[in-house]
Design a protein around this motif. Structure first.
Motif, PDB file in Angstrom:
ATOM      1  N   GLY A  31       0.792  -1.218   0.000  1.00 22.91           N
ATOM      2  CA  GLY A  31       0.000   0.000   0.000  1.00 22.91           C
ATOM      3  C   GLY A  31       0.830   1.277   0.000  1.00 22.91           C
ATOM      4  O   GLY A  31       0.338   2.330  -0.386  1.00 22.91           O
ATOM      5  N   LEU A  32       2.071   1.189   0.433  1.00 23.34           N
ATOM      6  CA  LEU A  32       2.950   2.363   0.455  1.00 23.34           C
ATOM      7  C   LEU A  32       3.717   2.553  -0.855  1.00 23.34           C
ATOM      8  O   LEU A  32       4.278   3.616  -1.084  1.00 23.34           O
ATOM      9  CB  LEU A  32       3.949   2.260   1.616  1.00 23.34           C
ATOM     10  CG  LEU A  32       3.343   2.364   3.008  1.00 23.34           C
ATOM     11  CD1 LEU A  32       4.399   2.072   4.073  1.00 23.34           C
ATOM     12  CD2 LEU A  32       2.717   3.730   3.230  1.00 23.34           C
ATOM     13  N   ARG A  33       3.738   1.516  -1.682  1.00 24.81           N
ATOM     14  CA  ARG A  33       4.437   1.626  -2.970  1.00 24.81           C
ATOM     15  C   ARG A  33       3.632   2.497  -3.915  1.00 24.81           C
ATOM     16  O   ARG A  33       2.427   2.557  -3.802  1.00 24.81           O
ATOM     17  CB  ARG A  33       4.628   0.228  -3.563  1.00 24.81           C
ATOM     18  CG  ARG A  33       5.688  -0.531  -2.830  1.00 24.81           C
ATOM     19  CD  ARG A  33       6.052  -1.804  -3.547  1.00 24.81           C
ATOM     20  NE  ARG A  33       7.175  -2.418  -2.837  1.00 24.81           N
ATOM     21  CZ  ARG A  33       7.258  -3.693  -2.555  1.00 24.81           C
ATOM     22  NH1 ARG A  33       6.328  -4.522  -2.951  1.00 24.81           N
ATOM     23  NH2 ARG A  33       8.292  -4.163  -1.904  1.00 24.81           N
ATOM     24  N   PRO A  34       4.221   3.176  -4.855  1.00 23.59           N
ATOM     25  CA  PRO A  34       5.610   3.092  -5.295  1.00 23.59           C
ATOM     26  C   PRO A  34       6.541   4.101  -4.636  1.00 23.59           C
ATOM     27  O   PRO A  34       7.739   4.048  -4.838  1.00 23.59           O
ATOM     28  CB  PRO A  34       5.501   3.379  -6.799  1.00 23.59           C
ATOM     29  CG  PRO A  34       4.374   4.348  -6.898  1.00 23.59           C
ATOM     30  CD  PRO A  34       3.395   3.928  -5.809  1.00 23.59           C
ATOM     31  N   GLU A  35       5.991   5.034  -3.836  1.00 24.97           N
ATOM     32  CA  GLU A  35       6.838   6.086  -3.272  1.00 24.97           C
ATOM     33  C   GLU A  35       7.799   5.569  -2.201  1.00 24.97           C
ATOM     34  O   GLU A  35       8.869   6.122  -2.006  1.00 24.97           O
ATOM     35  CB  GLU A  35       5.987   7.202  -2.650  1.00 24.97           C
ATOM     36  CG  GLU A  35       5.095   7.911  -3.635  1.00 24.97           C
ATOM     37  CD  GLU A  35       3.730   7.260  -3.738  1.00 24.97           C
ATOM     38  OE1 GLU A  35       3.496   6.192  -3.122  1.00 24.97           O
ATOM     39  OE2 GLU A  35       2.878   7.803  -4.454  1.00 24.97           O
ATOM     40  N   TRP A  36       7.388   4.524  -1.489  1.00 19.62           N
ATOM     41  CA  TRP A  36       8.146   4.005  -0.355  1.00 19.62           C
ATOM     42  C   TRP A  36       8.462   2.538  -0.606  1.00 19.62           C
ATOM     43  O   TRP A  36       7.619   1.785  -1.077  1.00 19.62           O
ATOM     44  CB  TRP A  36       7.328   4.176   0.924  1.00 19.62           C
ATOM     45  CG  TRP A  36       6.853   5.585   1.084  1.00 19.62           C
ATOM     46  CD1 TRP A  36       5.636   6.081   0.726  1.00 19.62           C
ATOM     47  CD2 TRP A  36       7.602   6.690   1.566  1.00 19.62           C
ATOM     48  NE1 TRP A  36       5.583   7.427   0.986  1.00 19.62           N
ATOM     49  CE2 TRP A  36       6.780   7.829   1.496  1.00 19.62           C
ATOM     50  CE3 TRP A  36       8.893   6.827   2.072  1.00 19.62           C
ATOM     51  CZ2 TRP A  36       7.195   9.093   1.913  1.00 19.62           C
ATOM     52  CZ3 TRP A  36       9.307   8.081   2.488  1.00 19.62           C
ATOM     53  CH2 TRP A  36       8.464   9.193   2.406  1.00 19.62           C
ATOM     54  N   ASP A  37       9.676   2.121  -0.271  1.00 19.99           N
ATOM     55  CA  ASP A  37      10.108   0.762  -0.588  1.00 19.99           C
ATOM     56  C   ASP A  37      10.589   0.028   0.654  1.00 19.99           C
ATOM     57  O   ASP A  37      11.531   0.458   1.304  1.00 19.99           O
ATOM     58  CB  ASP A  37      11.231   0.803  -1.624  1.00 19.99           C
ATOM     59  CG  ASP A  37      11.730  -0.585  -1.991  1.00 19.99           C
ATOM     60  OD1 ASP A  37      10.923  -1.532  -1.952  1.00 19.99           O
ATOM     61  OD2 ASP A  37      12.912  -0.717  -2.312  1.00 19.99           O
ATOM     62  N   GLY A  38       9.936  -1.076   0.966  1.00 25.31           N
ATOM     63  CA  GLY A  38      10.347  -1.930   2.069  1.00 25.31           C
ATOM     64  C   GLY A  38      10.713  -3.302   1.561  1.00 25.31           C
ATOM     65  O   GLY A  38      10.357  -4.310   2.159  1.00 25.31           O
ATOM     66  N   SER A  39      11.424  -3.361   0.454  1.00 23.48           N
ATOM     67  CA  SER A  39      11.682  -4.628  -0.234  1.00 23.48           C
ATOM     68  C   SER A  39      12.863  -5.419   0.310  1.00 23.48           C
ATOM     69  O   SER A  39      13.197  -6.448  -0.231  1.00 23.48           O
ATOM     70  CB  SER A  39      11.943  -4.350  -1.716  1.00 23.48           C
ATOM     71  OG  SER A  39      13.155  -3.636  -1.860  1.00 23.48           O
ATOM     72  N   GLU A  40      13.487  -4.913   1.339  1.00 23.63           N
ATOM     73  CA  GLU A  40      14.700  -5.528   1.891  1.00 23.63           C
ATOM     74  C   GLU A  40      15.894  -5.373   0.957  1.00 23.63           C
ATOM     75  O   GLU A  40      16.871  -6.097   1.048  1.00 23.63           O
ATOM     76  CB  GLU A  40      14.477  -6.999   2.260  1.00 23.63           C
ATOM     77  CG  GLU A  40      13.421  -7.172   3.318  1.00 23.63           C
ATOM     78  CD  GLU A  40      13.193  -8.612   3.708  1.00 23.63           C
ATOM     79  OE1 GLU A  40      14.067  -9.460   3.464  1.00 23.63           O
ATOM     80  OE2 GLU A  40      12.123  -8.890   4.269  1.00 23.63           O
ATOM     81  N   ASN A  41      15.830  -4.402   0.048  1.00 19.50           N
ATOM     82  CA  ASN A  41      16.964  -4.052  -0.796  1.00 19.50           C
ATOM     83  C   ASN A  41      17.740  -2.974  -0.042  1.00 19.50           C
ATOM     84  O   ASN A  41      17.347  -1.816  -0.022  1.00 19.50           O
ATOM     85  CB  ASN A  41      16.486  -3.514  -2.145  1.00 19.50           C
ATOM     86  CG  ASN A  41      17.615  -3.007  -2.997  1.00 19.50           C
ATOM     87  OD1 ASN A  41      18.785  -3.110  -2.638  1.00 19.50           O
ATOM     88  ND2 ASN A  41      17.283  -2.441  -4.137  1.00 19.50           N
TER      89      ASN A  41
END
Length: 126
Positions: A31-41
């Motif tokens: 729900g926070l994408r695409p502005e915020w990334d919690g992808s573990e990258n």
């Protein structure tokens, strides 16, 4: 180039969600994408750390102090519950639909921080 197409070229801001389970975190990240990334990258420094209600403000402050002592080049926003209900999840964990409650709260905290242009580190309570 229009402003809408240039904003889509901006890389998402790396964030970390801290919770007691993935059943809430997964939908919140989506729900926070695409502005915020919690992808573990972790190729870029994390700019915000968001905590679920299972963590008290005091626990978040302790972790923040420890991380601040290590230092970093980029300021980090710490987002924690602060309404007195934090630190308790009740029996069986969070209630059904909890992700629908925290998603707009997290988005508002992050968007307000980004919109301010200030983007200093610190703690925000939701």
């Amino acid at each position: 180039m229009s402003s809408s197409s240039s904003s889509s070229l901006t890389p998402p801001v790396p964030i970390v969600l801290v919770g007691i389970g993935t059943e809430i975190g997964g939908p919140v990240i989506e729900g926070l994408r695409p502005e915020w990334d919690g992808s573990e990258n972790y190729g870029r420094p994390v700019r915000a750390v968001l905590f679920g209600r299972a963590f008290s403000k005091e626990q978040v402050e302790t972790l923040r102090e420890e991380c601040d002592s290590v230092g970093g080049k980029e300021p980090v926003l710490w987002v924690a519950a602060g309404d007195g209900r934090e630190g308790r999840t009740g029996r069986g964990g969070p209630p059904p639909g909890a992700e629908k409650i925290v998603l707009p709260l997290f988005r508002k905290c992050l968007d307000d921080w980004k919109r301010s242009g200030d983007e200093k580190g610190g703690m925000v309570l939701y």
